[in-house]
Design a protein around this motif. Structure first.
Motif, short mmCIF file in Angstrom:
data_model
loop_
_atom_site.label_atom_id
_atom_site.label_comp_id
_atom_site.label_asym_id
_atom_site.label_seq_id
_atom_site.Cartn_x
_atom_site.Cartn_y
_atom_site.Cartn_z
N PHE A 27 34.04 -50.80 56.33
CA PHE A 27 33.78 -49.94 57.47
C PHE A 27 33.76 -50.82 58.71
O PHE A 27 33.15 -51.89 58.71
N LEU A 28 34.41 -50.38 59.77
CA LEU A 28 34.52 -51.15 61.01
C LEU A 28 34.22 -50.22 62.17
O LEU A 28 34.77 -49.12 62.25
N THR A 29 33.35 -50.66 63.08
CA THR A 29 33.03 -49.80 64.22
C THR A 29 34.21 -49.72 65.18
O THR A 29 34.95 -50.68 65.38
N GLU A 30 34.36 -48.53 65.76
CA GLU A 30 35.45 -48.29 66.71
C GLU A 30 35.35 -49.20 67.93
O GLU A 30 36.36 -49.53 68.55
N LEU A 69 37.27 -46.57 60.03
CA LEU A 69 36.61 -46.71 61.32
C LEU A 69 35.44 -45.75 61.43
O LEU A 69 35.54 -44.58 61.04
N ILE A 70 34.34 -46.27 61.96
CA ILE A 70 33.13 -45.48 62.15
C ILE A 70 32.68 -45.63 63.61
O ILE A 70 33.04 -46.60 64.27
N PRO A 71 31.91 -44.67 64.12
CA PRO A 71 31.43 -44.79 65.49
C PRO A 71 30.53 -46.01 65.65
O PRO A 71 29.81 -46.40 64.73
N GLY A 72 30.58 -46.61 66.83
CA GLY A 72 29.72 -47.74 67.15
C GLY A 72 28.53 -47.27 67.96
O GLY A 72 28.21 -46.08 67.99
N THR A 73 27.90 -48.20 68.65
CA THR A 73 26.72 -47.85 69.44
C THR A 73 27.07 -47.00 70.65
O THR A 73 26.21 -46.32 71.20
N GLY A 122 22.82 -51.10 50.27
CA GLY A 122 23.32 -52.17 49.41
C GLY A 122 24.68 -52.71 49.82
O GLY A 122 25.33 -53.41 49.03
N MET A 123 25.13 -52.39 51.01
CA MET A 123 26.42 -52.89 51.47
C MET A 123 26.26 -54.23 52.16
O MET A 123 25.19 -54.55 52.67
N THR A 124 27.32 -55.01 52.17
CA THR A 124 27.33 -56.27 52.90
C THR A 124 27.57 -55.96 54.37
O THR A 124 28.54 -55.30 54.71
N VAL A 125 26.70 -56.45 55.22
CA VAL A 125 26.80 -56.16 56.65
C VAL A 125 27.08 -57.45 57.41
O VAL A 125 26.42 -58.46 57.20
N LYS A 126 28.08 -57.40 58.28
CA LYS A 126 28.39 -58.51 59.18
C LYS A 126 28.22 -58.00 60.61
O LYS A 126 29.05 -57.25 61.11
N ALA A 127 27.11 -58.37 61.22
CA ALA A 127 26.87 -58.00 62.61
C ALA A 127 27.61 -59.01 63.49
O ALA A 127 27.41 -60.21 63.35
N LYS A 156 25.32 -55.02 65.76
CA LYS A 156 24.12 -55.01 64.93
C LYS A 156 23.43 -53.64 64.88
O LYS A 156 23.10 -53.15 63.80
N ASP A 157 23.23 -53.02 66.02
CA ASP A 157 22.51 -51.74 66.05
C ASP A 157 23.24 -50.63 65.30
O ASP A 157 22.62 -49.70 64.81
#
Length: 107
Positions: A48-51, A74-78, A20-25, A10-11
């Motif tokens: 986009f998916l967190t690493e 892939l994007i960085p996560g928390t 405006g993107m669909t977010v799935k936490a 989520k963070d």
């Protein structure tokens, strides 16, 4: 026009709502797999998916690796970057060009 989705903790993903993107936490790898597969079935063009979750989703990533749609980025996560996304980009560039042009050369 294709939709864009973001899957991760989520963070790390909540700010993408303002774009405006669909977010799935998600909280577990299983939830992340279900979210990515669901978005793929719904015709999302870019996910986009967190690493943080991607590191444990190799089978899912391989399923979409050679498909044009969806592109899973892939994007960085928390926890910050784990280097997985950059490694995948480096592999794809080397495959396309025939040589690794992104590595830092010691000299």
């Amino acid at each position: 026009m294709y939709k864009i989705g973001v899957v991760g903790e989520k963070d790390a993903v909540i700010a993408f709502l303002s774009l405006g993107m669909t977010v799935k936490a998600v909280e577990t790898v299983n939830e992340a797999v279900q979210a990515v597969d669901g978005m793929a079935r719904e015709g999302y063009g870019l996910i986009f998916l967190t690493e943080t979750f991607a590191k444990d989703m190799e089978e899912t990533l391989l399923r979409y690796q050679n498909q044009m749609i969806p592109a899973v980025i892939l994007i960085p996560g928390t926890q910050g970057s784990l280097g997985i996304g950059l490694e995948k980009i480096r592999d794809n560039v080397e495959k396309a060009v025939g040589v690794d042009i992104l590595s830092k050369k010691e000299g």
